[in-house]
Design a protein around this motif. Sequence first.
Motif, mmCIF file in Angstrom:
data_model
loop_
_atom_site.group_PDB
_atom_site.id
_atom_site.type_symbol
_atom_site.label_atom_id
_atom_site.label_comp_id
_atom_site.label_asym_id
_atom_site.label_seq_id
_atom_site.Cartn_x
_atom_site.Cartn_y
_atom_site.Cartn_z
ATOM 1 N N LEU A 88 3.120 5.016 -7.912
ATOM 2 C CA LEU A 88 2.580 3.666 -7.940
ATOM 3 C C LEU A 88 2.470 3.151 -6.513
ATOM 4 O O LEU A 88 3.191 3.584 -5.627
ATOM 5 N N ARG A 89 1.572 2.185 -6.322
ATOM 6 C CA ARG A 89 1.312 1.613 -5.004
ATOM 7 C C ARG A 89 1.954 0.228 -4.914
ATOM 8 O O ARG A 89 1.805 -0.594 -5.829
ATOM 9 N N VAL A 90 2.673 -0.045 -3.842
ATOM 10 C CA VAL A 90 3.259 -1.361 -3.638
ATOM 11 C C VAL A 90 2.115 -2.364 -3.462
ATOM 12 O O VAL A 90 1.218 -2.150 -2.651
ATOM 13 N N ASN A 91 2.145 -3.431 -4.277
ATOM 14 C CA ASN A 91 1.034 -4.375 -4.290
ATOM 15 C C ASN A 91 1.532 -5.757 -4.706
ATOM 16 O O ASN A 91 1.418 -6.140 -5.868
ATOM 17 N N GLY A 120 0.792 -1.219 0.000
ATOM 18 C CA GLY A 120 0.000 0.000 0.000
ATOM 19 C C GLY A 120 0.828 1.274 0.000
ATOM 20 O O GLY A 120 0.303 2.363 -0.226
ATOM 21 N N THR A 121 2.133 1.169 0.251
ATOM 22 C CA THR A 121 3.013 2.341 0.229
ATOM 23 C C THR A 121 3.028 2.946 -1.175
ATOM 24 O O THR A 121 3.091 2.227 -2.172
ATOM 25 N N ILE A 122 2.961 4.259 -1.243
ATOM 26 C CA ILE A 122 3.030 4.953 -2.527
ATOM 27 C C ILE A 122 4.487 5.289 -2.821
ATOM 28 O O ILE A 122 5.177 5.901 -2.006
ATOM 29 N N CYS A 123 4.949 4.856 -4.000
ATOM 30 C CA CYS A 123 6.324 5.085 -4.442
ATOM 31 C C CYS A 123 6.277 5.782 -5.802
ATOM 32 O O CYS A 123 5.225 5.889 -6.409
ATOM 33 N N ASN A 124 7.441 6.226 -6.270
ATOM 34 C CA ASN A 124 7.505 6.985 -7.512
ATOM 35 C C ASN A 124 8.476 6.336 -8.488
ATOM 36 O O ASN A 124 9.540 5.861 -8.082
#
Length: 177
Positions: A133-136, A106-110
């Motif tokens: 993008l969201r870690v999934n 769920g962490t948002i990364c770039n």
Amino acid sequence: MALLKIRSENYNGECGGFLVSKNFVITAAHCGKGRNITVYLGAHNLNKKEKSQQWIRVQKMFPHKKYNKMTLENDILLLQLQHKARLTKAVKPIRLPKPRCRVKKGTICNVAGWGDTSVKSHFPPATLQQVDLRVNDTACQKRFAREYDPCTMMCADDPQGLKTPFKGDSGGPLVCD
């Protein structure tokens, strides 16, 4: 952010990468096809001669010892630059994660790069593109069941399914925190 211009007899292409120290860049091992690689640092618009831009040739390549061209396992390559980059406001190394550090689901990364922006695009953009993008891991476990290993891989996606890195963005960083 780094742009790699890769040239050889049989191949001309581009990949992303990132500076990790004054004279080393990390990218994907499958980007190391050429014998002549130039790293562009501090660039935003490739059509302009920006004062922040630096061009440095690669002196030596160090692919992961267990890199597999067929499966792309351990697809990582360390590039030693011919000389140290000049660290500036626009050119700074990215900190690598600590060992055993996991990014929470769920962490948002770039991600960023100069790769193609659509399947129909024949010319990559001149300006640096970026997307969150969201870690999934769940999405990749479903889609790539046999190939996906959450112990050595990380997956991120766009919740709406509209944005993604594309051709020419390989090797660029996924920046979290």
